[in-house]
Scaffold this motif. Structure first.
Motif, short mmCIF file in Angstrom:
data_model
loop_
_atom_site.label_atom_id
_atom_site.label_comp_id
_atom_site.label_asym_id
_atom_site.label_seq_id
_atom_site.Cartn_x
_atom_site.Cartn_y
_atom_site.Cartn_z
N LYS A 143 -41.69 -3.76 37.90
CA LYS A 143 -42.97 -4.26 37.23
C LYS A 143 -42.38 -5.61 36.73
N ARG A 144 -42.98 -4.44 35.95
CA ARG A 144 -42.44 -5.16 34.54
C ARG A 144 -41.35 -6.52 34.32
N ARG A 145 -39.90 -5.78 34.77
CA ARG A 145 -39.59 -6.78 34.85
C ARG A 145 -39.67 -8.40 36.38
N SER A 146 -40.71 -8.40 37.12
CA SER A 146 -40.92 -8.94 37.48
C SER A 146 -42.32 -9.55 37.14
N ASN A 147 -42.83 -9.03 35.68
CA ASN A 147 -43.53 -9.95 34.94
C ASN A 147 -44.93 -9.75 36.21
N GLN A 148 -45.26 -8.70 37.03
CA GLN A 148 -46.20 -8.06 37.32
C GLN A 148 -46.77 -7.05 36.95
N ALA A 149 -46.06 -6.63 35.47
CA ALA A 149 -46.63 -5.73 34.47
C ALA A 149 -46.59 -6.20 32.73
N LYS A 150 -47.64 -6.02 32.19
CA LYS A 150 -47.05 -5.88 30.68
C LYS A 150 -47.53 -4.97 30.10
N PHE A 151 -46.59 -4.68 28.42
CA PHE A 151 -46.64 -4.07 28.04
C PHE A 151 -47.98 -4.44 27.38
N ALA A 152 -48.57 -5.43 27.46
CA ALA A 152 -49.96 -5.39 27.17
C ALA A 152 -51.30 -4.82 28.16
N ASP A 153 -50.67 -4.60 28.31
CA ASP A 153 -51.57 -3.80 30.13
C ASP A 153 -52.08 -2.83 29.51
N PRO A 154 -53.16 -2.37 29.74
CA PRO A 154 -54.09 -0.79 29.13
C PRO A 154 -53.32 0.47 29.17
N TRP A 173 -34.14 5.07 28.63
CA TRP A 173 -33.29 5.27 28.47
C TRP A 173 -32.64 5.00 29.97
N GLU A 174 -33.57 4.51 30.71
CA GLU A 174 -33.10 3.70 32.34
C GLU A 174 -31.84 2.50 31.63
N THR A 175 -31.88 2.36 32.83
CA THR A 175 -30.28 0.79 32.61
C THR A 175 -30.30 0.59 34.28
N ALA A 176 -29.52 -0.81 33.98
CA ALA A 176 -30.12 -1.21 35.20
C ALA A 176 -31.17 -2.16 35.74
N ASP A 177 -31.49 -2.14 37.51
CA ASP A 177 -32.19 -2.77 37.89
C ASP A 177 -33.45 -1.93 37.53
N ASP A 178 -33.76 -0.99 36.99
CA ASP A 178 -35.35 -0.55 37.13
C ASP A 178 -34.99 0.15 35.13
N GLY A 179 -34.10 -0.51 34.07
CA GLY A 179 -33.95 -0.65 32.77
C GLY A 179 -34.57 -2.01 32.52
N LEU A 180 -34.66 -1.83 31.07
CA LEU A 180 -35.16 -2.68 30.19
C LEU A 180 -34.57 -3.57 29.93
N LEU A 181 -34.74 -5.02 29.68
CA LEU A 181 -33.66 -5.92 29.47
C LEU A 181 -32.87 -5.05 28.67
N PRO A 182 -31.47 -6.03 27.99
CA PRO A 182 -30.91 -5.74 27.00
C PRO A 182 -30.64 -6.15 25.71
N MET A 201 -33.48 -4.70 24.41
CA MET A 201 -34.78 -3.93 24.36
C MET A 201 -35.00 -3.03 23.90
N ALA A 202 -34.43 -1.96 24.10
CA ALA A 202 -34.26 -0.42 23.35
C ALA A 202 -34.91 -0.09 21.92
N ASP A 203 -33.17 -1.49 21.06
CA ASP A 203 -34.11 -1.24 19.82
C ASP A 203 -35.61 -1.85 19.76
N LYS A 204 -35.95 -2.51 20.41
CA LYS A 204 -37.42 -3.15 19.79
C LYS A 204 -38.36 -2.13 20.33
N VAL A 205 -37.91 -0.58 21.25
CA VAL A 205 -39.44 -0.05 21.87
C VAL A 205 -38.78 1.07 19.78
N ASP A 206 -37.89 1.11 20.11
CA ASP A 206 -37.39 2.01 18.41
C ASP A 206 -38.18 1.20 17.37
N ALA A 207 -38.22 -0.33 17.34
CA ALA A 207 -38.78 -0.59 15.90
C ALA A 207 -40.39 -1.03 16.14
#
Length: 429
Positions: free
Chosen positions: A217-228, A385-394, A396-402
Motif C-alpha cells: 500500500k505504501r508503494r501505491s501511496n495508499q499508506a504513509k509512514f505518518a499514518d497513525p 528486510w523485505e525485497t522485491a515488489d513488497d519491499g522498501l524502495l532502494p 530506504m533501509a538506510d533511511k529507516v536505520d537513520a
C-alpha cells in the motif's frame, strides 16, 4: 556519527579492493587455466568468516572442476548492496552476489531471471517477485528479529517469565534497569541495522499482523509512514529510549562489537536476526541464552520472517551458464546448507532438507518458535528486510536505520521521524 560520507567510504573501499586484487573484475579474461571464471561478491560477519566462504567455494568447485571462482568481499556487512551498485557503475558488476537486494538491479535489466524449472527444489519458489519474475534464489528463511536474553540477568532482576505482551516487556525492562542492568543491547555505526532491529520487530508484529500488505500500500501511496499505525510503532520505540532502556551512546557501535557486548553480559536483551544463534551456540558465554518473539500488545504470537537472501546472477556475466551453475550448486549443496545452519543460524528453505542432528540449543529454541508461528499461520514479513515488489524502495533501509538512530538519541520525535521517512520515500521513488 560518520567522519566521511558513505559514498566516499564505499568508493575508497572499492579502490582498495581493486588495487589489492591480482586480477580485477573488469579484466576481459573469462577463463583461467582453461576453466570458466565466475566473480562472486560475498560479505563477512562474526559468523561468516573468510574461512567460511573459502570452504564453501572450494566444496562447490571441487564438484564442478570446470569453474573457478574469484571472491570479492563487501567493505561492510550491511553495505553489500551499495557496494554492488558501485561495482556496477564502475563496470565491474560481479557475476554472482549473495544477500544483495535485487531491487533496482532487476528493473534495469542487470539480473538474470530464474526460470520455474530452476526453482523446483525451493520451498517458496515465488518469494520476492519483481514485476512477476524471480531474480533472487529463495534459499533460506530468517526470523528478524527474535529477542535473545540473558537468563541470569532476568533471574537476578526478578523477571520470572519471558514477556509475551508489550506491557510485560516494559515491566521486565524496568526491573532490569532498577538493578543497574542495561535492558537492551543495540548498535549501529557502519552497520545501521543494529539500531533498527526493535523498530523492525514493532512494525512487523503490530502493523503487519493487522495489515500484512502495508508496504504494498505504501508503494501505491495508499499508506504513509505518518499514518497513525506506523507512527505508533515509532512512538513505542522512542519510549524505550526515553525510559533509558536503550543506551544512546551505543549507536556508534558496529555489529561485531554489538554482538560481543551481549556475549560479554553488558545487556540483558539482544534483538537480532536468528543468525545470531550460530555464535550463541559456538561461543557459549558464561550464561544461558533464551529467546522469545517480539511481544505484541495482547500477547498473540507473531513472528516476523524473511525468505530469500540467496544468490542473484548478472544477466551480463561473461560465463552466464557457469554463473548459474555455481549459484544453484552453492545453494542446494547439503554440506553447504548444513554449514550455513551452523555458521549463520539459517533455516534452509529447500525441499526435503533436514537439520543436522548436532545443532545447538539456542538455534533449536529459535527454530521451535518459528515452527510454532508457522503452525498458527502467524508468520509475517520482517519490516525493513523485505525485497522485491513488497519491499522498501532502494536506499530506504538506510533511511529507516537513520530514523531509528535519531529516535534513540532524541534528535527526532516520532512525528518528525515519520515525516522524514515520507520525504525520503518521495526522493527514492
Amino acid at each position: 556519527m560518520r567522519n566521511k560520507p558513505r559514498a566516499f567510504r564505499v568508493a575508497a573501499a572499492l579502490a582498495a579492493v581493486v588495487a589489492l586484487s591480482a586480477c580485477t573484475v573488469g579484466d576481459n579474461s573469462s577463463t583461467v587455466d582453461g576453466k570458466q571464471e565466475v566473480t562472486f561478491l560475498t560479505f563477512e560477519t562474526p559468523n561468516l568468516t573468510p574461512g567460511y566462504w573459502d570452504a564453501a567455494i572450494k566444496r562447490v568447485t571441487a564438484k564442478n572442476p570446470d569453474i573457478t571462482v574469484k571472491k570479492l568481499v563487501a567493505p561492510t556487512a550491511d553495505g553489500r548492496t551499495a557496494y554492488a551498485k558501485q561495482l556496477l557503475q564502475s563496470g565491474q558488476f560481479p557475476d554472482v552476489m549473495i544477500a544483495v537486494s535485487p531491487a533496482g538491479f532487476a528493473e534495469a535489466g542487470n539480473l538474470y531471471a530464474w526460470q520455474p524449472d530452476e526453482l523446483k527444489d525451493f520451498l517458496y519458489p515465488t518469494a520476492n517477485p519483481i514485476n512477476g519474475k524471480y531474480y533472487q534464489l529463495p534459499a533460506n528463511t530468517q526470523t528478524i528479529p527474535p529477542i535473545y536474553y540473558n537468563k541470569k540477568m532476568f533471574a537476578d532482576a526478578g523477571v520470572t517469565a519471558t514477556p509475551k505482551t508489550w506491557a510485560e516487556l516494559l515491566d521486565a525492562s524496568a526491573k532490569l534497569k532498577a538493578k543497574g542492568m542495561t535492558p537492551f543491547v543495540i548498535g549501529g555505526g557502519k552497520d545501521g541495522f543494529a539500531s533498527s532491529m526493535i523498530l523492525s520487530g514493532l512494525v512487523s508484529v503490530d502493523l503487519y499482523a493487522k495489515t500484512p500488505d502495508w508496504l504494498t500500500k505504501r508503494r501505491s501511496n495508499q499508506a504513509k509512514f505518518a499514518d497513525p499505525d506506523f507512527e505508533k510503532a515509532l512512538g513505542k520505540f522512542a519510549d524505550l529510549a526515553a525510559k533509558g532502556y536503550l543506551d544512546k551512546s551505543a549507536v556508534s557501535r558496529d555489529y561485531a562489537a554489538t554482538e560481543q557486548a551481549f556475549l560479554d553480559g553488558k545487556g540483558a536483551m539482544y534483538p537480532m536476526g536468528n543468525w545470531f544463534a550460530a555464535n550463541a551456540d559456538t561461543k557459549k558465554p558464561g550464561f544461558e541464552i533464551g529467546v522469545f518473539n517480539v511481544p505484541t500488545e495482547d500477547g498473540t504470537v507473531v513472528a516476523p520472517a524473511y525468505t530469500g537472501g540467496g544468490m542473484i546472477v548478472s544477466a551480463k556475466a561473461k560465463n552466464l551458464d557457469a554463473a548459474k551453475k555455481f549459484a544453484l550448486a552453492f545453494q542446494l549443496d547439503k554440506e553447504q546448507l548444513d554449514a550455513s545452519v551452523k555458521a549463520d543460524g539459517l533455516f534452509p528453505a529447500i525441499k526435503g532438507y533436514t537439520l543436522p542432528s548436532d545443532v545447538g540449543p539456542v538455534f533449536k529454541a529459535g527454530y521451535e518458535l518459528y515452527q510454532q508461528a508457522q503452525a498458527q499461520e502467524a508468520v509475517v514479513h520482517a519490516f525493513r528486510w523485505e525485497t522485491a515488489d513488497d519491499g522498501l524502495l532502494p536506499g530506504m533501509a538506510d533511511k529507516v536505520d537513520a530514523a531509528a538512530q535519531d529516535l534513540i538519541t532524541g534528535r527526532r520525535t516520532p512525528a518528525q521521524a515519520a515525516a522524514f521517512l515520507d520525504t525520503e520515500w518521495s526522493k527514492a521513488g
